[in-house]
Write a protein that holds these residues in place. Structure first.
Motif, PDB file in Angstrom:
ATOM      1  N   ASP A  36      40.252  40.965  35.639  1.00 33.21           N
ATOM      2  CA  ASP A  36      39.523  40.998  36.903  1.00 33.21           C
ATOM      3  C   ASP A  36      40.493  41.649  37.901  1.00 33.21           C
ATOM      4  O   ASP A  36      41.405  40.992  38.378  1.00 33.21           O
ATOM      5  N   PHE A  72      42.652  40.234  52.869  1.00 30.48           N
ATOM      6  CA  PHE A  72      41.858  41.457  52.690  1.00 30.48           C
ATOM      7  C   PHE A  72      40.423  41.265  53.141  1.00 30.48           C
ATOM      8  O   PHE A  72      39.835  42.132  53.774  1.00 30.48           O
ATOM      9  N   SER A  94      42.566  48.765  41.799  1.00 28.34           N
ATOM     10  CA  SER A  94      42.453  48.027  43.068  1.00 28.34           C
ATOM     11  C   SER A  94      43.538  48.477  44.038  1.00 28.34           C
ATOM     12  O   SER A  94      43.293  48.592  45.242  1.00 28.34           O
ATOM     13  N   THR A  95      44.744  48.706  43.542  1.00 23.21           N
ATOM     14  CA  THR A  95      45.799  49.204  44.437  1.00 23.21           C
ATOM     15  C   THR A  95      45.425  50.592  44.953  1.00 23.21           C
ATOM     16  O   THR A  95      45.587  50.905  46.134  1.00 23.21           O
ATOM     17  N   LYS A 144      32.749  39.983  39.990  1.00 22.70           N
ATOM     18  CA  LYS A 144      33.667  40.346  38.903  1.00 22.70           C
ATOM     19  C   LYS A 144      34.069  39.164  38.035  1.00 22.70           C
ATOM     20  O   LYS A 144      34.078  39.270  36.812  1.00 22.70           O
TER      21      LYS A 144
HETATM   22  P1  TMP Z   1      40.229  38.766  44.522  1.00 24.41           P
HETATM   23  O1  TMP Z   1      39.476  38.475  45.774  1.00 24.41           O
HETATM   24  O2  TMP Z   1      39.499  39.588  43.532  1.00 24.41           O
HETATM   25  O3  TMP Z   1      40.890  37.553  43.928  1.00 24.41           O
HETATM   26  O4  TMP Z   1      41.435  39.760  44.938  1.00 24.41           O
HETATM   27  C1  TMP Z   1      42.313  39.442  45.929  1.00 24.41           C
HETATM   28  C2  TMP Z   1      42.401  40.503  46.999  1.00 24.41           C
HETATM   29  O5  TMP Z   1      43.528  41.359  46.741  1.00 24.41           O
HETATM   30  C3  TMP Z   1      41.194  41.405  47.131  1.00 24.41           C
HETATM   31  O6  TMP Z   1      40.816  41.419  48.511  1.00 24.41           O
HETATM   32  C4  TMP Z   1      41.685  42.756  46.743  1.00 24.41           C
HETATM   33  C5  TMP Z   1      43.180  42.695  46.977  1.00 24.41           C
HETATM   34  N1  TMP Z   1      43.963  43.559  46.088  1.00 24.41           N
HETATM   35  C6  TMP Z   1      44.617  44.675  46.616  1.00 24.41           C
HETATM   36  O7  TMP Z   1      44.530  44.938  47.813  1.00 24.41           O
HETATM   37  N2  TMP Z   1      45.364  45.449  45.766  1.00 24.41           N
HETATM   38  C7  TMP Z   1      45.505  45.173  44.431  1.00 24.41           C
HETATM   39  O8  TMP Z   1      46.197  45.904  43.700  1.00 24.41           O
HETATM   40  C8  TMP Z   1      44.818  44.013  43.892  1.00 24.41           C
HETATM   41  C9  TMP Z   1      44.952  43.665  42.440  1.00 24.41           C
HETATM   42  C10 TMP Z   1      44.057  43.244  44.764  1.00 24.41           C
END
Ligand code: TMP
Length: 208
Positions: free
Chosen positions: A96, A157, A101-102, A17
């Motif tokens: 990004d 995560f 995502s949530t 991404k």
């Molecule tokens: P990234 O790895 O894209 O920087 O994102 C950080 C982590 O946060 C990724 O594992 C997904 C998680 N995330 C959620 O669980 N909920 C959300 O709303 C967002 C924006 C990210």
């Protein structure tokens, strides 16, 4: 002045991404558009501070409910301070990750989609992207790309198991099925240039 557009990139870990956000920004810039690239969690000073709280520490640091509230709070600040002012100034914003995502990650932990959208309505006045591009990649390829990128340091995560990541991927696909006009699934395998071309094709109607 014409308002800018709001584009979000979504997907699982290691889908590319952030690389694609930068490539897309270059392509849009070449078409004479002013572009701002941002990310979540984070994107504004307050939201970046919340990012540190959300991604660091043990998996059990936050319950799914607390985590959902923190993501919504960070997003409200990001939208108010950065995204909305830019769109109003005619800038194309590429984020990004955003609310989908949530819906995928916290949804995969049992948080109700309607509750997430209600919080988004309260915190961010329900702002939705003009287009959301979900980068799809095989789970093994994604995990190995993310591990290489992060040199083995996994956040709260990434350190979850394959079942969790499969549920996240299914969550994104479900959103795309229910909202096909806004949300498009894009094959993110292969070289970066080919992926960028696929993303641009999904934006063609916005670029006329
Ligand atoms: P990234 O790895 O894209 O920087 O994102 C950080 C982590 O946060 C990724 O594992 C997904 C998680 N995330 C959620 O669980 N909920 C959300 O709303 C967002 C924006 C990210």
């Amino acid at each position: 002045m014409t308002a800018g557009r709001f584009i979000t990139l979504e997907g699982g870990e290691g889908a590319g991404k952030s690389t694609q956000a930068a490539r897309l920004a270059d392509e849009l810039g070449r078409r004479g558009l002013e572009v701002l690239v941002t990310r979540e969690p984070g994107g504004s000073e307050g939201a970046e501070a919340v990012r540190g709280l959300l991604l660091g520490g043990e998996v059990a640091r936050w319950s799914p409910h607390s985590e959902t509230l923190l993501f919504a709070a960070a997003r409200a600040d990001h939208v108010e301070k950065k995204i909305r002012p830019a769109i109003e100034a005619g800038i194309w914003v590429i984020s990004d990750r955003f609310v989908d995502s949530t819906r995928a990650y916290q949804g995969a932990q049992g948080i109700d989609d309607a509750a997430i959208l209600a919080l988004h309505g309260f915190g961010s006045k329900g702002l939705l992207p003009d287009r959301t591009l979900v980068l799809e990649i095989g789970q093994d390829e994604g995990a190995s790309r993310a591990a290489t990128r992060d040199a083995g340091a996994l956040d709260r995560f990434q350190s979850r198991g394959p079942d969790f990541h499969a549920a996240v991927a299914a969550g994104f696909r479900g959103i795309a099925e229910r909202e096909p006009e806004r949300v498009r699934l894009v094959d993110a395998s292969g070289d970066a240039e080919a992926v960028t071309a696929r993303l641009l094709a999904e934006l063609a109607d916005l670029l006329v």
